[in-house]
Motif scaffolding. Sequence first.
Motif, PDB file in Angstrom:
ATOM      1  N   ASN A 279     -68.695  44.495  10.186  1.00 47.20           N
ATOM      2  CA  ASN A 279     -67.897  44.906  11.346  1.00 47.20           C
ATOM      3  C   ASN A 279     -66.426  44.518  11.216  1.00 47.20           C
ATOM      4  O   ASN A 279     -65.533  45.251  11.654  1.00 47.20           O
ATOM      5  CB  ASN A 279     -68.478  44.283  12.614  1.00 47.20           C
ATOM      6  CG  ASN A 279     -69.664  45.052  13.160  1.00 47.20           C
ATOM      7  OD1 ASN A 279     -69.700  46.273  13.076  1.00 47.20           O
ATOM      8  ND2 ASN A 279     -70.625  44.345  13.718  1.00 47.20           N
TER       9      ASN A 279
ATOM     10  N   ARG B 292     -62.976  46.295   9.224  1.00 51.18           N
ATOM     11  CA  ARG B 292     -62.013  47.263   9.772  1.00 51.18           C
ATOM     12  C   ARG B 292     -60.645  46.634  10.049  1.00 51.18           C
ATOM     13  O   ARG B 292     -59.670  47.350  10.257  1.00 51.18           O
ATOM     14  CB  ARG B 292     -62.571  47.878  11.051  1.00 51.18           C
ATOM     15  CG  ARG B 292     -62.599  46.943  12.237  1.00 51.18           C
ATOM     16  CD  ARG B 292     -63.413  47.482  13.395  1.00 51.18           C
ATOM     17  NE  ARG B 292     -64.836  47.547  13.061  1.00 51.18           N
ATOM     18  CZ  ARG B 292     -65.792  47.931  13.902  1.00 51.18           C
ATOM     19  NH1 ARG B 292     -65.473  48.307  15.130  1.00 51.18           N
ATOM     20  NH2 ARG B 292     -67.052  47.956  13.534  1.00 51.18           N
ATOM     21  N   TYR B 293     -60.576  45.303  10.085  1.00 49.61           N
ATOM     22  CA  TYR B 293     -59.305  44.634  10.386  1.00 49.61           C
ATOM     23  C   TYR B 293     -58.568  44.387   9.072  1.00 49.61           C
ATOM     24  O   TYR B 293     -58.820  43.403   8.371  1.00 49.61           O
ATOM     25  CB  TYR B 293     -59.564  43.336  11.153  1.00 49.61           C
ATOM     26  CG  TYR B 293     -60.358  43.591  12.411  1.00 49.61           C
ATOM     27  CD1 TYR B 293     -59.808  44.313  13.469  1.00 49.61           C
ATOM     28  CD2 TYR B 293     -61.678  43.171  12.521  1.00 49.61           C
ATOM     29  CE1 TYR B 293     -60.538  44.592  14.608  1.00 49.61           C
ATOM     30  CE2 TYR B 293     -62.421  43.447  13.659  1.00 49.61           C
ATOM     31  CZ  TYR B 293     -61.845  44.155  14.698  1.00 49.61           C
ATOM     32  OH  TYR B 293     -62.577  44.442  15.822  1.00 49.61           O
TER      33      TYR B 293
END
Length: 494
Positions: free
Chosen positions: A326, A329-330
Amino acid sequence: MTELTNLGVRAIRDGVAAGDFTAREVAEAFNANVAAAADLNAFVIATPEKAIEAAEKVDADRAAGKPLGSMAGVPIGMKDLFATRGVQTTAASHILESFVPEYESTVSQKLWDAGAGMLGKLNMDQFAMGSSNETSYFSNVISPWRRNDGGNAPLAPGGSSGGSSAAVAARLCPAATGTDTGGSIRQPAAFTGITGIKPTYGRCSRWGIVAFASSLDQAGPMARDVTDCAIMLGAMAGFDPKDSTSLDLPVPDWAGSLDSDLRGKKVGIPREYRMDGMDAEIARSWDDGVAWLKDAGAEVVEISLPHTKYALPAYYIIAPAEASSNLARYDGVRYGLRDLPQGANLQDMYAATRAAGFGDEVKRRILIGTYVLSAGFYDAYYTQAMKVRTLIRNDFEKAFEECDVILAPTAPSAAFALGEKVDDPISMYLNDVFAVPASLAGLPAMSVPAGLSSAGLPLGLQIIGKAFDEQGVLNAGLAIEQRAGFTAQPEKWW
């Protein structure tokens, strides 16, 4: 009249509807408490104007004779994991410090539609990773509670929803949203003497909530008592086509169906939760809970959850694995922090942005997750952990053939001092030992205050229910609440 900030969700809603006071008066009173409590660091950002705006709409609707929602006139705190349109949403991380969403999370929108207002965004453990609210980029939240035994060390409010628990306990808001991945609603509720429920996985939409571990994350309410949690959960829950894991089921009237008469119900006591070296005060509190449920008419039976001892290690493989996916994405490309050293290429930018943007605990979990998902270790760790998760779920299904709800402690101790466990990740992770099994199984579970320790700190009891049976959990929680008679509040020092 009772001071407005001492009122809970039901009392505020009903008082506004009856004209005993205006929603604006309530919002102004709580705004003042928020502004005066900077020492707790419970809020990342206060939004007094949002609270007033929502209150004025409720007052106008009442004056016009329009029907009011189930949360009308109730100003709440919003955990900074929920996207709020036009208001920064950071997940308490430097990497999202400048992020202002152009959209609203489904849960927060449902609350606004029900008439609630927002007092601000609540501090939390960074990306919901932590049990003490010490991993926030915006510094520690400090519990409003203090030990009465002469120790004056600042205490942890629990985590990751530590800003939520501290704010409700300190009367900065009557209720707050939380999220629970492995205990992040229940453990902080226990530490601060409030009530919090994690509903069945899928009851509340995850759309617009910054993801930690997608198969575990679930939103829920944190409030003063069981009734307030039931009202707020009714406003938060419901099917959402934008969330593929959302349950397409009607939302029951949990608040209207509350009943503390447990005659004909069986309460299971898992023998595996009576661990060697259990804190004597926790054990005594658990025994009190058993007596209270018997007094409410329930039959108490011993049950077995044989794979309990594997729950925590399995969780700390599955949750970091999902986090590593997750959080990929950063990267500094589309939004949030961008660290671009002179002469850097794309890979250098990724590395510099993540090094500067993620805190140590987040990095630790990303590294663990990436390791257990790597080609040589996927089957040895992640696949095995998922098999254990299935065994734990099966344990609960078998246990619920013999009982209706399960009673256990919420946490293995009362609140500890800030800094006490921060350098010992294993000790910190053990805070979730009683909470994680229900999360792995996706079951509804709540914490209710059960009394005070010898040091004057709150202790919580946990009720775990069958999938979709939030009503049974709430009813058992109400039975404990009525018999525990917990009315203690932290003495104001902030």
